[in-house]
Scaffold this active site. Structure first.
Site, mmCIF file in Angstrom:
data_model
loop_
_atom_site.group_PDB
_atom_site.id
_atom_site.type_symbol
_atom_site.label_atom_id
_atom_site.label_comp_id
_atom_site.label_asym_id
_atom_site.label_seq_id
_atom_site.Cartn_x
_atom_site.Cartn_y
_atom_site.Cartn_z
ATOM 1 N N ARG A 55 0.602 -1.391 0.557
ATOM 2 C CA ARG A 55 -0.029 -0.088 -0.388
ATOM 3 C C ARG A 55 1.073 1.088 0.179
ATOM 4 O O ARG A 55 0.624 2.207 -0.754
ATOM 5 C CB ARG A 55 -1.094 -0.159 1.611
ATOM 6 C CG ARG A 55 -1.453 1.087 1.550
ATOM 7 C CD ARG A 55 -2.944 0.810 2.015
ATOM 8 N NE ARG A 55 -2.937 0.251 3.761
ATOM 9 C CZ ARG A 55 -2.563 1.017 4.515
ATOM 10 N NH1 ARG A 55 -1.815 2.494 4.471
ATOM 11 N NH2 ARG A 55 -2.200 0.118 5.369
ATOM 12 N N TYR A 108 -13.383 17.246 -17.491
ATOM 13 C CA TYR A 108 -14.167 16.046 -16.912
ATOM 14 C C TYR A 108 -15.131 15.373 -16.021
ATOM 15 O O TYR A 108 -14.616 16.527 -15.059
ATOM 16 C CB TYR A 108 -12.851 14.626 -16.240
ATOM 17 C CG TYR A 108 -13.867 13.295 -16.721
ATOM 18 C CD1 TYR A 108 -14.396 12.766 -17.101
ATOM 19 C CD2 TYR A 108 -13.019 12.628 -15.502
ATOM 20 C CE1 TYR A 108 -15.238 12.119 -17.087
ATOM 21 C CE2 TYR A 108 -13.644 11.948 -14.926
ATOM 22 C CZ TYR A 108 -14.750 10.802 -15.554
ATOM 23 O OH TYR A 108 -15.255 10.000 -15.677
ATOM 24 N N ASP A 177 -4.471 19.064 -15.411
ATOM 25 C CA ASP A 177 -4.384 17.316 -16.435
ATOM 26 C C ASP A 177 -4.121 16.862 -17.255
ATOM 27 O O ASP A 177 -4.455 17.345 -18.158
ATOM 28 C CB ASP A 177 -5.470 17.340 -15.921
ATOM 29 C CG ASP A 177 -6.309 15.699 -16.220
ATOM 30 O OD1 ASP A 177 -5.711 14.968 -16.825
ATOM 31 O OD2 ASP A 177 -7.165 15.204 -15.570
ATOM 32 N N LYS A 202 -5.844 6.550 -19.613
ATOM 33 C CA LYS A 202 -5.758 6.198 -21.411
ATOM 34 C C LYS A 202 -4.627 6.224 -21.880
ATOM 35 O O LYS A 202 -4.259 5.287 -22.590
ATOM 36 C CB LYS A 202 -6.711 7.637 -21.128
ATOM 37 C CG LYS A 202 -7.729 8.135 -20.314
ATOM 38 C CD LYS A 202 -8.954 6.833 -20.329
ATOM 39 C CE LYS A 202 -10.030 7.600 -19.911
ATOM 40 N NZ LYS A 202 -10.245 7.943 -18.287
HETATM 41 C C1 4LM Z 1 -13.691 9.629 -19.933
HETATM 42 N N1 4LM Z 1 -12.293 10.004 -18.311
HETATM 43 O O1 4LM Z 1 -13.519 10.857 -20.502
HETATM 44 P P1 4LM Z 1 -9.944 7.328 -13.938
HETATM 45 N N2 4LM Z 1 -8.780 13.092 -15.814
HETATM 46 C C2 4LM Z 1 -9.687 13.370 -17.553
HETATM 47 C C3 4LM Z 1 -10.695 11.720 -17.598
HETATM 48 O O2 4LM Z 1 -10.757 12.588 -18.977
HETATM 49 C C4 4LM Z 1 -10.842 11.231 -16.406
HETATM 50 C C5 4LM Z 1 -10.146 11.011 -15.484
HETATM 51 C C6 4LM Z 1 -9.311 12.471 -15.746
HETATM 52 C C7 4LM Z 1 -13.126 9.751 -19.164
HETATM 53 C C8 4LM Z 1 -13.563 8.481 -17.784
HETATM 54 C C9 4LM Z 1 -14.978 7.681 -18.275
HETATM 55 C C10 4LM Z 1 -9.080 14.682 -18.130
HETATM 56 C C11 4LM Z 1 -11.887 10.181 -17.010
HETATM 57 C C12 4LM Z 1 -10.689 9.715 -14.504
HETATM 58 O O3 4LM Z 1 -11.294 6.835 -15.215
HETATM 59 O O4 4LM Z 1 -10.674 7.726 -12.395
HETATM 60 O O5 4LM Z 1 -9.002 6.700 -14.220
HETATM 61 O O6 4LM Z 1 -9.495 9.047 -14.980
HETATM 62 O O7 4LM Z 1 -14.652 8.642 -21.287
#
Ligand code: 4LM
Length: 390
Positions: A55, A108, A177, A202
């Site tokens: 952890r 997001y 981000d 991603k």
């Molecule tokens: C989507 N996105 O857009 P986790 N930061 C950005 C994101 O696009 C996302 C996250 C953080 C999408 C998920 C369903 C710019 C997520 C969040 O999904 O927690 O790894 O990341 O399709």
């Protein structure tokens, strides 16, 4: 190792001293034997180096953290079980009740949702600085500014040097981000941003088979994020997932080049289609921030394209999306496979209709994550899907 392509392969990785294995071994263990009570106590007190419990830290995860710190030009990085775990750990590790977080949108939907649903519940004021501008939105209580390097889903940019300068003059931390751009296109720390954050789910993983997040920055900032997010909240990344990200990142520059090539072709095709009202893609001369995009983004304009139909209604978007064959209808992005989604009913359904309207997330908006397939096949799929949409 000056070139990103070389560093993506080698940074953070060393042949295993025990076996010579070139690929980083998956250290699939919860605990690490420390031999004697005295040595264990020294590791727990931070007086001796060494692993104790996964952890807190794990060798496979540590190799990934070292690779990403290198690619982002940072002193340190800490990995998490998702991008969202990374975001919540930054908030919980660096903010206190009474602090304000200002963001330049759109974000997001899940990130804005997290700010509001969790941040506000714990006494953090959330300020949307998009309309008023950053300088006018900062108050003596502002402690952090949050931006996305390419915004989700409308693909706007922020002048990172300007954001960093405005914030720094007021002693405010900045977080970018960098999920949509990756270090292949922009490295936020080079512009004075304090922390670069990613959903590794991603482009970094790239194959749609692992969920993870990471934050890179100075040792002084990463230490409290690590302590809170791993030690207290327990949002650690598993070593199996870390292995997949280590492997994925080796080909990131090659994949990013293919994503950028495909997205450029798709964006130009859509821009000339009579059923399409507007295409959001920073590589198009019609993009309102094309000049900034040319200055900021190195080596391409990314793999994401969003477009709005002339008939700006959910039923029109559904008719197009439901006819796609090569693009899979799904959220997420950055996979080698092309994906398509309707942000208003999926990724941005967490935010209010007013926020969606402000950010151009209309009912007729479609978001494409352009994969690495041949662009001609992708355009043929879109051509077929759009045929009846005029
Ligand atoms: C989507 N996105 O857009 P986790 N930061 C950005 C994101 O696009 C996302 C996250 C953080 C999408 C998920 C369903 C710019 C997520 C969040 O999904 O927690 O790894 O990341 O399709």
């Amino acid at each position: 190792m000056t070139h990103l392509r070389t560093r993506a392969v080698h940074a953070g990785q060393h042949p295993d001293p025990g076996t010579g294995a070139i690929a980083t071994p998956i250290s699939q263990t919860t605990a690490f034997g420390y031999g004697t009570l005295e040595h264990g106590a020294a590791i727990f007190a931070g007086e001796a180096p060494g692993y104790r419990y996964s952890r807190f830290a794990n060798p496979t995860v540590a190799a990934l953290e070292a690779k990403m710190a290198d690619l982002e030009g940072a002193q340190a990085a800490v990995a998490f079980s998702s991008g969202t775990a990374a975001t919540s750990s930054v908030l919980l590790g660096l903010l206190n009740p009474g602090d304000e977080i200002a963001f330049l949108g759109p974000l997001y939907g899940g990130t804005e949702g997290l700010f509001r649903a969790v941040g506000e519940r714990f006494g953090i004021r959330v300020v949307d600085a998009t309309q008023q501008g950053l300088a006018a939105s900062l108050t003596p209580a502002t402690r952090m500014v949050w931006v996305e390097t390419l915004t989700n889903p409308s693909l706007r940019l922020h002048d990172l040097a300007e954001v960093a300068a405005i914030a720094k003059a007021r002693g405010v931390l900045t977080v970018a981000d960098n999920t949509f751009c990756t270090p292949c296109l922009v490295r936020p720390l080079a512009y004075g941003i304090d922390l670069a954050m990613h959903s590794m789910t991603k482009y970094l993983g790239g194959h749609g088979d692992a969920t993870g997040g990471i934050v890179a920055g100075s040792v002084a900032l990463i230490a409290p994020v690590r302590k809170t997010g791993l030690g207290h909240v327990g949002g650690n990344l598993s070593p199996q997932e870390a292995f997949l990200f280590l492997r994925g990142i080796k080909t990131l520059p090659l994949r990013m080049a293919a994503h950028c090539e495909g997205a450029a072709a798709v964006a130009h095709f859509l821009a000339g289609h009579p059923a399409v009202r507007v295409v959001h893609y920073p590589g198009l001369a019609s993009h309102p921030q094309h000049a900034l995009a040319r200055r900021l983004l190195q080596g391409g304009f990314g793999g994401m394209v969003a477009f709005e139909l002339v008939r700006n209604e959910r039923s029109a978007a559904a008719a197009v999306l439901n006819r796609l064959q090569l693009f899979t209808q799904a959220v997420s992005l950055g996979d080698v496979d092309s994906l398509a989604c309707h942000p208003a009913s999926t990724t941005h359904s967490f935010v209010t209709a007013a926020v969606r309207a402000q950010n151009g997330v209309t009912e007729g908006l479609i978001r494409l994550s352009v994969g690495i397939e041949h662009p001609d096949d992708l355009m043929a799929d879109l051509e077929h899907a759009l045929r009846h949409a005029v």
